[in-house]
Design an enzyme around this catalytic site. Sequence first.
Site, PDB file in Angstrom:
ATOM      1  CG  HIS A 272      -9.450   8.089  35.863  1.00  0.00           C
ATOM      2  ND1 HIS A 272      -9.274   6.791  35.474  1.00  0.00           N
ATOM      3  CD2 HIS A 272      -8.848   8.846  34.903  1.00  0.00           C
ATOM      4  CE1 HIS A 272      -8.620   6.750  34.324  1.00  0.00           C
ATOM      5  NE2 HIS A 272      -8.332   7.985  33.960  1.00  0.00           N
TER       6      HIS A 272
ATOM      7  CG  ASP B 229      -8.645   6.887  30.097  1.00  0.00           C
ATOM      8  OD1 ASP B 229      -7.582   7.544  29.986  1.00  0.00           O
ATOM      9  OD2 ASP B 229      -9.473   7.088  31.007  1.00  0.00           O
TER      10      ASP B 229
ATOM     11  CG  ASP C  71      -6.404  11.970  32.226  1.00  0.00           C
ATOM     12  OD1 ASP C  71      -7.354  11.178  32.006  1.00  0.00           O
ATOM     13  OD2 ASP C  71      -5.274  11.598  32.597  1.00  0.00           O
TER      14      ASP C  71
HETATM   15  N1  SAM Z   1      -3.606   8.729  33.288  1.00  0.00           N
HETATM   16  C1  SAM Z   1      -2.588   8.922  32.294  1.00  0.00           C
HETATM   17  C2  SAM Z   1      -1.384   9.594  32.891  1.00  0.00           C
HETATM   18  O1  SAM Z   1      -1.507  10.256  33.926  1.00  0.00           O
HETATM   19  O2  SAM Z   1      -0.320   9.422  32.304  1.00  0.00           O
HETATM   20  C3  SAM Z   1      -3.151   9.682  31.126  1.00  0.00           C
HETATM   21  C4  SAM Z   1      -4.208   8.883  30.454  1.00  0.00           C
HETATM   22  S1  SAM Z   1      -5.015   9.523  29.065  1.00  0.00           S
HETATM   23  C5  SAM Z   1      -5.063   8.093  28.107  1.00  0.00           C
HETATM   24  C6  SAM Z   1      -3.865  10.592  28.246  1.00  0.00           C
HETATM   25  C7  SAM Z   1      -4.530  11.123  26.982  1.00  0.00           C
HETATM   26  O3  SAM Z   1      -4.011  12.424  26.657  1.00  0.00           O
HETATM   27  C8  SAM Z   1      -4.285  10.260  25.739  1.00  0.00           C
HETATM   28  O4  SAM Z   1      -5.523   9.773  25.271  1.00  0.00           O
HETATM   29  C9  SAM Z   1      -3.644  11.202  24.722  1.00  0.00           C
HETATM   30  O5  SAM Z   1      -4.062  10.957  23.397  1.00  0.00           O
HETATM   31  C10 SAM Z   1      -4.142  12.548  25.229  1.00  0.00           C
HETATM   32  N2  SAM Z   1      -3.340  13.694  24.798  1.00  0.00           N
HETATM   33  C11 SAM Z   1      -1.985  13.787  24.772  1.00  0.00           C
HETATM   34  N3  SAM Z   1      -1.609  14.999  24.323  1.00  0.00           N
HETATM   35  C12 SAM Z   1      -2.756  15.704  24.073  1.00  0.00           C
HETATM   36  C13 SAM Z   1      -3.028  17.025  23.606  1.00  0.00           C
HETATM   37  N4  SAM Z   1      -2.024  17.878  23.292  1.00  0.00           N
HETATM   38  N5  SAM Z   1      -4.318  17.415  23.483  1.00  0.00           N
HETATM   39  C14 SAM Z   1      -5.333  16.560  23.790  1.00  0.00           C
HETATM   40  N6  SAM Z   1      -5.150  15.290  24.230  1.00  0.00           N
HETATM   41  C15 SAM Z   1      -3.869  14.869  24.378  1.00  0.00           C
END
Ligand code: SAM
Length: 269
Positions: A59, A83, A150
């Site tokens: 992060h 998160d 992210d």
């Molecule tokens: N650090 C992690 C990585 O690099 O793989 C990512 C962590 S974060 C939890 C990823 C977030 O992106 C998730 O909460 C997921 O729900 C969100 N996410 C995935 N696709 C998305 C989209 N199209 N629009 C908004 N959020 C999205």
Amino acid sequence: MEWFVERYNGSGLMIAVKKKIAFADGIQKVELYETQSFGKMLVIDGKIQLTEFDEPFYHEMLVHVPMNSCKKAKKVLVIGGGDGGALREVLKHEVEKVTLVEIDRNVIELCKEHLKIENGAFEDPRVEIVIEDGRKFLESCEKFDVIIVDGTDPVGVSDPLFGKEFFELCKDKCSVFCSQSQSPLIQKEYFRKMLLNSSVLENRTVFIATIPTYPMALWSFIIAGEHDFRYVRRKFKKITGKTKHYNPEVHFSAFMLPEWLKKEVENAK
Ligand code: SAM
């Protein structure tokens, strides 16, 4: 002892887990574990998203590299990041407004209740939370100084965040853009797709960081737009003492790519 195993292209990572703390099955399968040696761990659709052990590495690089590379960073958009880790890092800067666009409410709710890495970020008065697909949000949103993406792996709901039209939309909506861009070692198909599709962005550059609990530990990021090293040391003065991993030397060295990676990036121009 129970083991959580994440396999990828003939490689794998095993994490000893004590117990599963929480679970939600909506648009994604969201799981939270208490691990033996790495603190709490967030897993989405079977992929490790973070552990308390090394989430600051990820992060802090995802956020402070773009935030310290631009002249003005008052209005920030974070896509994904449910998160709260990226949001926590953005709020260490003198920002006026941060919009977090997260597609899956379950991630925010489970992490707020059980993970608690956001240090109150979700309740900060400068923060607006939008539950929506980040690609759709971009179609009608205002301009930002910085956009930080992210997202999860480019499959399922994250897929739109890696498409050419997504980068085309981002081009006109921010001065500096930064996104995680997967493992350049063991996820070459994802990384190359990201490189090609993001080549529409001005001054698109790659930097790397070591994130021990991600596939093969070497992770990549792309940054684009009006980013410049000249602001880094002055801007770091405002967050000195507030980072566990990031500092100007780590920032500059993150852009020193090994030959094999330089060639990958060159070929994707
Ligand atoms: N650090 C992690 C990585 O690099 O793989 C990512 C962590 S974060 C939890 C990823 C977030 O992106 C998730 O909460 C997921 O729900 C969100 N996410 C995935 N696709 C998305 C989209 N199209 N629009 C908004 N959020 C999205």
